[in-house]
Structures are given as C-alpha cells and as structure tokens.
Design an enzyme around this catalytic site. Structure first.
Site, short mmCIF file in Angstrom:
data_model
loop_
_atom_site.label_atom_id
_atom_site.label_comp_id
_atom_site.label_asym_id
_atom_site.label_seq_id
_atom_site.Cartn_x
_atom_site.Cartn_y
_atom_site.Cartn_z
N ALA A 140 0.83 -1.20 0.00
CA ALA A 140 0.00 0.00 0.00
C ALA A 140 0.87 1.25 0.00
CB ALA A 140 -0.93 -0.01 1.21
N TYR A 141 1.86 1.28 0.87
CA TYR A 141 2.76 2.42 0.96
C TYR A 141 3.54 2.60 -0.34
CZ TYR A 141 6.47 5.43 2.86
OH TYR A 141 7.35 6.47 3.10
N SER A 142 4.07 1.50 -0.87
CA SER A 142 4.85 1.57 -2.11
C SER A 142 4.00 2.07 -3.26
CB SER A 142 5.43 0.19 -2.44
OG SER A 142 6.29 -0.26 -1.42
#
Length: 234
Positions: A140-142
């Site tokens: 999700a962050y990436s």
C-alpha cells in the site's frame, strides 16, 4: 507539519525568510510546533489532509493570515499495513493510499490558484524510495508513493508554462518517529540496502526541500530527487 520531516522543513523555510503554516491532524501538536519556531509569525492549523472540505478550510485560514501562498510541501505520511498483499485489510490499505496520495492531490489542487495569483509557486511532494522499488510487505505504501511520483510528473507538465514548479523527493529511511511503525525485520532490511549504512536525517531532507522551494530551482519540474544514501540507482 508537526512531524519529524515536516517540522524540520518548516524550521528551515522560516530560516530562509518564509512565513510558515504548519498543517497537522493533531491541532495541539501543530500549535505547539508553531510556537516552538523562532519567529512568532508561524501558524498552526488543524487539518485532515485526506478531506476536501478540511483542506479548503485550512487553505482559507492560511491565506487569511498571510495573504498569499508561494510554497506547499506535502509531507503527510503513514507506512500503512506491513503484511503480504494476501493478508492486507482493505480499510487499512485504503487509509494508507488516502494519507500518502489523496492528500497530495487535494492540497496541491488547492494551492494552484493562490500561487498563480502570487506569480510564483513551488510544490514539493515527499515520495519515497519505496515508490521506485516496491518494498515487500509494504504494498500500500509503495503503491501510494509511486502514485506521488507519477502525480508529480503529471502536474509538473501541466504547470510547465506557469511560474509554478512541482517536484518530489524520494527518501530512503529518515530518522523520524515514523520508523517506529516498522517491524525490526523491515527496518533492518531497509538499512541493509543503504550504501552509507545509516538513515538520513530530517535536516538533510529539509535542506533538499529548501532548494526545491526556492527560485534557484527554476528549470526542474516533474522531477524526483533521491535522498537515499546511495541506494537509488535510477
């Protein structure tokens, strides 16, 4: 604005002569961070940068105080779920996308007209090396940070014929409280990839942002500037 990198950037920009507004979801922390800056002109604003109405209200409060806007730094961030894709909770995934990407869209969109009126604008987005490489168990962050990089490219092209420049910074690990959200395994794996064998500092991030926010950054727009201790190779 009250967090590690945001707070350091605010202090550096104030040192360079800017009047600063620190936006943060924690209004008390924003006010405390503003009071801690050397110049008393700093403004703390409580804002949910994932909410359109809240961003509009914060921009109104900022312009009411200072009258104009020249620089926007989008530094809100959260690591989100640390898990394999197959184990990710949808709500946690979406929240990570909202904090890291939706916020950049909302705040940048709100800044364009005031910057046009000012005849000068610099938008600096905080992405991440994760947006280039894709960290395992941090999908999700990436994905959100990759979105920030692509968004920066698009907006930079859209505003290329205006006095507004849009760029982003892609840090590797930076010594901030955000690191506490990582598991020891994830932290160790990330540090192992950095040739300088250390995390960066919030001040090093602030120094790069200060240049990107200045009139000296005149022929770069839509670009991504690495802050990775030698980790990035492209």
């Amino acid at each position: 604005g009250a967090g590690g990198i945001g707070r350091a950037i605010a202090a550096r920009l104030q040192h360079d002569g800017h009047r600063v507004a620190l936006w943060d979801l924690d209004g008390d922390a924003a006010n405390e961070a503003a009071r801690a800056l050397p110049e008393s002109s700093a403004l703390g604003v409580r804002v949910d940068v994932t909410d359109e109405a809240s961003v509009a209200a914060a921009m109104h409060a900022t312009l009411a105080r200072f009258g104009t806007l020249h620089v926007l730094v989008n530094s809100a961030g959260a690591t989100g779920p640390v898990a394999n894709v197959t184990d990710c909770d949808l709500a946690a995934w979406q929240r990570c996308i909202d904090v890291n990407l939706r916020s950049v869209f909302l705040c940048s969109r709100a800044a364009v007209q005031p910057m046009r009126e000012a005849g000068f604008g610099r938008i600096v987005n905080l992405a991440s090396i994760a947006g280039k490489e894709g960290n395992p168990q941090m999908s999700a962050y990436s994905a959100a940070k990759a979105g920030v990089i692509a968004f920066t490219k698009s907006m930079g092209k859209e505003l290329a014929l205006t006095p507004i420049r849009v760029n982003c910074v892609a840090p590797a690990l930076i010594e901030t409280p955000l690191l506490a959200q990582l598991t020891p395994e994830a932290l160790g794996a990330s540090l192992a990839k950095i040739p300088m064998q250390r995390a960066g500092t919030a001040q090093e991030a602030a120094n790069l942002v200060a240049w990107l926010a200045s009139d000296q950054c005149s022929f770069s727009s839509g670009a991504t500037f690495d802050l990775s201790g030698g980790r990035a190779t492209y």
